[in-house]
Design a protein around this motif. Structure first.
Motif, mmCIF file in Angstrom:
data_model
loop_
_atom_site.group_PDB
_atom_site.id
_atom_site.type_symbol
_atom_site.label_atom_id
_atom_site.label_comp_id
_atom_site.label_asym_id
_atom_site.label_seq_id
_atom_site.Cartn_x
_atom_site.Cartn_y
_atom_site.Cartn_z
ATOM 1 N N ASP A 133 10.363 37.116 15.232
ATOM 2 C CA ASP A 133 10.168 35.897 14.437
ATOM 3 C C ASP A 133 10.537 36.149 12.978
ATOM 4 O O ASP A 133 11.174 35.298 12.340
ATOM 5 N N TRP A 134 10.122 37.291 12.462
ATOM 6 C CA TRP A 134 10.466 37.645 11.081
ATOM 7 C C TRP A 134 11.967 37.874 10.945
ATOM 8 O O TRP A 134 12.598 37.402 9.986
ATOM 9 N N PHE A 135 12.551 38.577 11.903
ATOM 10 C CA PHE A 135 13.973 38.912 11.861
ATOM 11 C C PHE A 135 14.846 37.658 11.792
ATOM 12 O O PHE A 135 15.805 37.601 11.008
ATOM 13 N N TYR A 136 14.521 36.644 12.586
ATOM 14 C CA TYR A 136 15.366 35.453 12.639
ATOM 15 C C TYR A 136 15.397 34.704 11.303
ATOM 16 O O TYR A 136 16.360 33.997 11.010
ATOM 17 N N THR A 137 14.358 34.846 10.506
ATOM 18 C CA THR A 137 14.324 34.161 9.211
ATOM 19 C C THR A 137 14.825 35.033 8.068
ATOM 20 O O THR A 137 15.217 34.507 7.022
ATOM 21 N N ALA A 138 14.834 36.344 8.261
ATOM 22 C CA ALA A 138 15.143 37.260 7.162
ATOM 23 C C ALA A 138 16.598 37.678 7.101
ATOM 24 O O ALA A 138 17.086 38.078 6.043
ATOM 25 N N ASP B 93 22.358 44.338 6.470
ATOM 26 C CA ASP B 93 21.582 43.162 6.062
ATOM 27 C C ASP B 93 20.126 43.298 6.497
ATOM 28 O O ASP B 93 19.206 42.971 5.738
ATOM 29 N N LEU B 94 19.913 43.780 7.718
ATOM 30 C CA LEU B 94 18.551 43.991 8.203
ATOM 31 C C LEU B 94 17.859 45.068 7.375
ATOM 32 O O LEU B 94 16.692 44.920 6.971
ATOM 33 N N ASN B 95 18.561 46.161 7.111
ATOM 34 C CA ASN B 95 18.019 47.257 6.311
ATOM 35 C C ASN B 95 17.592 46.757 4.927
ATOM 36 O O ASN B 95 16.498 47.075 4.436
ATOM 37 N N ALA B 96 18.458 45.949 4.314
ATOM 38 C CA ALA B 96 18.166 45.409 2.988
ATOM 39 C C ALA B 96 17.012 44.410 3.033
ATOM 40 O O ALA B 96 16.219 44.323 2.081
ATOM 41 N N ALA B 97 16.897 43.662 4.132
ATOM 42 C CA ALA B 97 15.819 42.674 4.248
ATOM 43 C C ALA B 97 14.457 43.355 4.295
ATOM 44 O O ALA B 97 13.494 42.891 3.671
ATOM 45 N N VAL B 98 14.348 44.462 5.023
ATOM 46 C CA VAL B 98 13.077 45.191 5.059
ATOM 47 C C VAL B 98 12.731 45.706 3.667
ATOM 48 O O VAL B 98 11.592 45.572 3.202
ATOM 49 N N ALA B 99 13.716 46.279 2.979
ATOM 50 C CA ALA B 99 13.463 46.791 1.625
ATOM 51 C C ALA B 99 13.070 45.669 0.672
ATOM 52 O O ALA B 99 12.239 45.864 -0.226
ATOM 53 N N ARG B 100 13.659 44.497 0.870
ATOM 54 C CA ARG B 100 13.392 43.371 -0.035
ATOM 55 C C ARG B 100 12.037 42.722 0.234
ATOM 56 O O ARG B 100 11.312 42.356 -0.692
ATOM 57 N N GLU B 101 11.681 42.573 1.494
ATOM 58 C CA GLU B 101 10.497 41.795 1.861
ATOM 59 C C GLU B 101 9.224 42.627 1.977
ATOM 60 O O GLU B 101 8.119 42.081 1.919
ATOM 61 N N CYS C 94 7.067 54.717 3.735
ATOM 62 C CA CYS C 94 8.415 54.883 4.266
ATOM 63 C C CYS C 94 8.397 54.972 5.780
ATOM 64 O O CYS C 94 9.269 54.413 6.453
ATOM 65 N N ARG C 95 7.404 55.657 6.353
ATOM 66 C CA ARG C 95 7.351 55.776 7.807
ATOM 67 C C ARG C 95 7.022 54.434 8.449
ATOM 68 O O ARG C 95 7.537 54.112 9.524
ATOM 69 N N ASP C 96 6.181 53.613 7.796
ATOM 70 C CA ASP C 96 5.868 52.287 8.328
ATOM 71 C C ASP C 96 7.105 51.401 8.326
ATOM 72 O O ASP C 96 7.350 50.653 9.284
ATOM 73 N N MET C 97 7.892 51.480 7.251
ATOM 74 C CA MET C 97 9.091 50.655 7.146
ATOM 75 C C MET C 97 10.158 51.110 8.132
ATOM 76 O O MET C 97 10.893 50.288 8.695
ATOM 77 N N PRO D 155 15.324 51.939 5.340
ATOM 78 C CA PRO D 155 14.801 50.626 4.953
ATOM 79 C C PRO D 155 13.870 50.664 3.754
ATOM 80 O O PRO D 155 13.582 49.619 3.173
ATOM 81 N N THR D 156 13.384 51.834 3.365
ATOM 82 C CA THR D 156 12.571 51.915 2.149
ATOM 83 C C THR D 156 13.395 51.532 0.928
ATOM 84 O O THR D 156 12.895 50.874 0.006
ATOM 85 N N ASN D 157 14.656 51.927 0.921
ATOM 86 C CA ASN D 157 15.528 51.667 -0.224
ATOM 87 C C ASN D 157 16.660 50.695 0.089
ATOM 88 O O ASN D 157 17.402 50.305 -0.809
#
Length: 296
Positions: free
Chosen positions: A129-134, A150-158, A183-186, A246-248
């Motif tokens: 659900d989060w992925f489809y909006t991010a 784009d997915l990697n950047a979305a995790v770092a951004r959100e 970092c491990r959670d992300m 995804p941390t950075n």
């Protein structure tokens, strides 16, 4: 370039205790760009040490303390490693895997089964659900590398980075609910999403060399200076395992130094072991880590 990594982990107990074997995932993995020239671990109390190569190809140092009892358990690790420059975009994908979606082919698929899984894992029911909006164009993308970036950047951004020194990993739904994680959670959130949308992904634990910016003393990427780092790797046909942090929000380059990879993050905890006592015993832990360039 040549780096020296000095890493100390020390436990102090309120009274003497005994110890199980401890498994250390602290030796960097060699590759065509990484070569470990020196590695040693000194322990207190003294231990008998032996090397084991696990099912994932990790080099694991097992330390046996026999029947010794001690109020201190420490691991002082010193590593020297030669690292070559690594352009994270310097690869060519197989023609069938340049866009998203694609399907892995045999014999890759047989080897990759532990790293794939389109069904949500426990604690990862909300990630799509989060992925489809991010992520832009979540159902189809002509450039698979840009899609994953784009997915990697979305995790770092959100997701806000927070340093968590306590053990364990948040499940991905908790990370999304809190909007923060280590970092491990992300990395685990990124892996949960990529697996559910058809990619093979694995967890990577290791070191990140991030020298301070000259004049400011600040670090651009290593937000938890003095700690190990965690990121993810995705298998891309033609390129192999490629690192995503995804941390950075960046792809892993030569400054990322993996020490352990697995489909299960718990399998590559940097130091694994137990202590034994007749009653409950309070303990404290101190960690220090310094990475310096030694060829300048």
């Amino acid at each position: 370039m040549k780096l020296r990594i000095q890493h100390r982990t020390a436990h102090t107990y309120e009274r003497p205790v005994s110890f199980s074997d401890h498994a250390l995932f602290l030796r960097p993995l060699n590759s065509h760009l990484r070569h470990v020239t020196h590695f040693e671990v000194k322990t207190t109390p003294a231990s008998r040490q032996r090397w084991v190569r696990d099912a994932y190809g990790n080099l694991v140092l097992r330390c046996n303390f026999g029947l010794l009892e001690s109020q201190e358990l420490s691991f002082d690790t010193m590593t020297e490693i030669e690292v070559g420059e690594d352009n994270p975009f310097d690869f060519i994908l197989d023609a069938y895997a340049t866009g998203y979606p694609f399907s892995y082919r045999e014999p890759d698929l047989t080897a990759l089964r532990p790293y794939v899984g389109t069904q949500p894992a426990k604690g990862a029911g909300r990630v799509l659900d989060w992925f489809y909006t991010a992520v832009p164009n979540p159902m189809q993308h002509a450039d698979v590398v840009q899609f994953l970036s784009d997915l990697n950047a979305a995790v770092a951004r959100e997701i806000d980075y927070v340093r968590r020194d306590e053990e364990g990993i948040q499940d991905p739904d908790t990370t999304l609910q809190l909007g923060s994680g280590s970092c491990r959670d992300m990395a685990v959130l990124f892996i949960a999403i990529t697996r559910q949308i058809g990619f093979a992904a694995r967890f990577c634990s290791g070191y990140l060399y991030d020298p301070p910016v000259e004049g400011s003393g600040e670090h651009l990427y290593n937000r938890a200076v003095g700690s190990m780092h965690a990121w993810a790797e995705v298998y891309l046909p033609g390129a192999g395992w490629k690192g995503f942090d995804p941390t950075n929000g960046i792809l892993a380059n030569g400054f990322f130094i993996p020490c352990g990879v697995s489909h299960d993050p718990k399998a590559v905890d940097p130091i694994q072991g137990s202590f034994f006592a007749k009653d409950s015993v309070a303990s404290t832990m101190e960690v220090s880590l310094e990475i310096e360039r030694i060829d300048e």
